[in-house]
Scaffold this active site. Structure first.
Site, mmCIF file in Angstrom:
data_model
loop_
_atom_site.group_PDB
_atom_site.id
_atom_site.type_symbol
_atom_site.label_atom_id
_atom_site.label_comp_id
_atom_site.label_asym_id
_atom_site.label_seq_id
_atom_site.Cartn_x
_atom_site.Cartn_y
_atom_site.Cartn_z
ATOM 1 N N LYS A 150 0.878 -1.171 0.000
ATOM 2 C CA LYS A 150 0.000 0.000 0.000
ATOM 3 C C LYS A 150 0.915 1.221 0.000
ATOM 4 O O LYS A 150 1.222 1.802 1.044
ATOM 5 C CB LYS A 150 -0.936 -0.040 1.213
ATOM 6 C CG LYS A 150 -2.237 0.707 0.971
ATOM 7 C CD LYS A 150 -3.283 0.299 1.970
ATOM 8 C CE LYS A 150 -4.399 1.302 2.045
ATOM 9 N NZ LYS A 150 -5.109 1.545 0.800
HETATM 10 N N1 PXG Z 1 -7.683 -2.383 -3.063
HETATM 11 C C1 PXG Z 1 -7.094 -1.166 -3.102
HETATM 12 C C2 PXG Z 1 -6.294 -0.794 -4.289
HETATM 13 C C3 PXG Z 1 -7.230 -0.282 -2.026
HETATM 14 O O1 PXG Z 1 -6.642 0.908 -2.049
HETATM 15 C C4 PXG Z 1 -8.626 -1.918 -0.910
HETATM 16 C C5 PXG Z 1 -8.425 -2.757 -2.002
HETATM 17 C C6 PXG Z 1 -9.433 -2.399 0.251
HETATM 18 O O2 PXG Z 1 -8.588 -2.667 1.354
HETATM 19 P P1 PXG Z 1 -9.117 -2.508 2.840
HETATM 20 O O3 PXG Z 1 -7.944 -2.921 3.688
HETATM 21 O O4 PXG Z 1 -9.483 -1.075 3.030
HETATM 22 O O5 PXG Z 1 -10.263 -3.415 2.996
HETATM 23 C C7 PXG Z 1 -7.996 -0.660 -0.899
HETATM 24 C C8 PXG Z 1 -8.105 0.289 0.257
HETATM 25 C C9 PXG Z 1 -10.673 5.903 -0.127
HETATM 26 C C10 PXG Z 1 -9.510 4.998 0.050
HETATM 27 O O6 PXG Z 1 -10.565 7.049 0.296
HETATM 28 C C11 PXG Z 1 -9.650 3.638 -0.090
HETATM 29 C C12 PXG Z 1 -8.553 2.808 0.048
HETATM 30 C C13 PXG Z 1 -7.346 3.371 0.301
HETATM 31 C C14 PXG Z 1 -7.213 4.705 0.455
HETATM 32 C C15 PXG Z 1 -8.315 5.555 0.337
HETATM 33 O O7 PXG Z 1 -11.677 5.466 -0.706
HETATM 34 N N2 PXG Z 1 -8.757 1.484 -0.138
#
Ligand code: PXG
Length: 284
Positions: A150
Site C-alpha cells: 500500500k
Molecule cells: N484495493 C485497493 C487498491 C485499495 O486501495 C482496498 C483494495 C481495500 O482494502 P481494505 O484494507 O481497506 O479493505 C484498498 C483500500 C478511499 C480509500 O478514500 C480507499 C482505500 C485506500 C485509500 C483511500 O476510498 N482502499
C-alpha cells in the site's frame, strides 16, 4: 476535530507540514494505511499495522518505531480527536533526502498519523448498488510495484478512477496486466453465482484488503462456500451478484458493469446478508 501526529509532535490541519525534500513527495516513496473508527474503537488495528510494516519492509523502508508504539499513537490520536466515527491515515515516508532517488540519502523516515472525519457515499448508492465500468488502465504488475504494497504511488488507481468519473460511473473495476479481474480503485471485488462466492487471491497481485479478510471470515462462518480464485469479466457478466469490500466502502453491491446489469440489476440477497453481518460486526 482533525488531529495529526507528525514525528513526535501533535498538530492540527493547519500546522502539520512536511519538507518539500521528503521523498514521499518527490518520488511517492512511502507507504500508508486507511483505517476506520466505529463508536470510538479502531477497527482491525493490529491487521492494518501489520500490513503497514509489511508494505514498508517490501520497500526496504524501516519504520522508526515498534508496532506497539505506533498502535498506541493511533489510539491516542483517535482519543484526542474526540471523533467517534473517523478515518485514520498512518503514513510512513522515506523522509528528507536530496534531489536524487537514492534512499540512503534520507536520514530518517517520517511517520504521520492523521485522524479526520470520514466522508461516506450516499446511503442511496448502498440501496441501489454501484454502476461500475471496467477501466482501461490495469493495476501495476505484481513484479513491478507489487499491488500488495500500500504505497504512496496510487496513480494507476487514480487514472482508473478518472476514467470512471468521465464515464459517469460510480466506481471502476480494474484488471491486472494479464486481463484478470483485480480490484476496484479502492476496494476488493467478489462475485456470487449459485450461492458460491469467489474473490481473486492476493498472490495474483492485488491488495489483500483487511475488509476482504473480514468478509471472507464472515461468509465462511455463515456457511457460504467462499473460494479464492482468479476471476474474469465473464464471471461478472454472468454472475447472480457482485460486490466490493473496503475500509471506506464497507460492503457495497455492484448493480451494473460496463452498461450491463449484473443479476437482477440491484443488490442481491447474498450481498445484503454479508453487508448486514459486516454492519453488525462494526456497529452492532
Ligand atoms: N484495493 C485497493 C487498491 C485499495 O486501495 C482496498 C483494495 C481495500 O482494502 P481494505 O484494507 O481497506 O479493505 C484498498 C483500500 C478511499 C480509500 O478514500 C480507499 C482505500 C485506500 C485509500 C483511500 O476510498 N482502499
Amino acid at each position: 476535530m482533525a488531529t495529526i501526529w507528525l514525528d513526535g509532535e501533535w498538530h492540527d490541519r493547519d500546522t502539520a507540514k512536511i519538507s518539500v525534500y521528503d521523498h514521499g513527495l518527490l518520488y511517492g516513496d512511502g507507504v500508508f494505511e486507511g483505517i476506520r473508527v466505529y463508536a470510538g474503537k479502531v477497527f482491525r488495528l493490529a491487521e492494518h499495522v501489520e500490513r503497514l510494516y509489511d508494505s514498508a519492509r517490501a520497500l526496504w523502508l524501516e519504520v522508526p518505531l515498534p508496532r506497539e508504539e505506533l498502535a498506541g499513537i493511533i489510539e491516542e490520536a483517535v482519543g484526542r480527536s474526540g471523533l467517534a466515527e473517523a478515518y485514520v491515515r498512518p503514513i510512513v515516508t522515506r523522509g528528507v533526502g536530496d534531489l536524487g532517488l537514492d534512499p540512503r540519502k534520507c536520514v530518517r523516515p517520517s511517520v504521520i498519523v492523521i485522524v479526520d472525519a470520514i466522508r461516506m457515499w450516499p446511503a442511496e448508492l448502498y440501496d441501489r448498488g454501484l454502476n461500475v465500468v471496467t477501466a482501461a488502465t490495469p493495476i501495476p504488475h505484481r513484479e513491478s510495484l507489487s499491488p500488495r504494497v500500500k504505497s504512496l504511488n496510487y496513480l494507476a488507481h487514480i487514472l482508473a478512477r478518472i476514467e470512471g468519473i468521465n464515464a459517469g460511473a460510480d466506481e471502476v473495476l480494474m484488471l491486472d496486466s494479464a486481463g484478470h479481474v483485480a480490484e476496484g480503485s479502492g476496494e476488493n471485488v467478489f462475485v456470487v453465482r449459485d450461492r458460491i462466492i469467489r474473490t481473486p487471491p492476493p498472490y495474483a497481485g492485488i491488495l489483500r484488503g483487511v475488509t476482504r479478510d473480514v468478509v471472507i471470515d464472515l461468509a465462511r462462518a455463515a456457511g457460504y462456500d467462499l473460494r479464492e480464485e482468479i476471476i474474469n469479466r465473464y464471471d461478472l457478466y454472468t454472475a447472480d451478484e457482485a460486490f466490493f469490500s473496503g475500509t471506506a466502502a464497507e460492503v457495497v453491491a455492484i448493480r451494473a458493469l460496463d452498461g450491463r446489469s449484473i443479476g437482477q440489476g440491484r443488490r442481491g440477497p447474498v450481498t445484503e446478508d454479508l453487508a448486514e453481518r459486516y454492519r453488525a460486526l462494526t456497529r452492532g
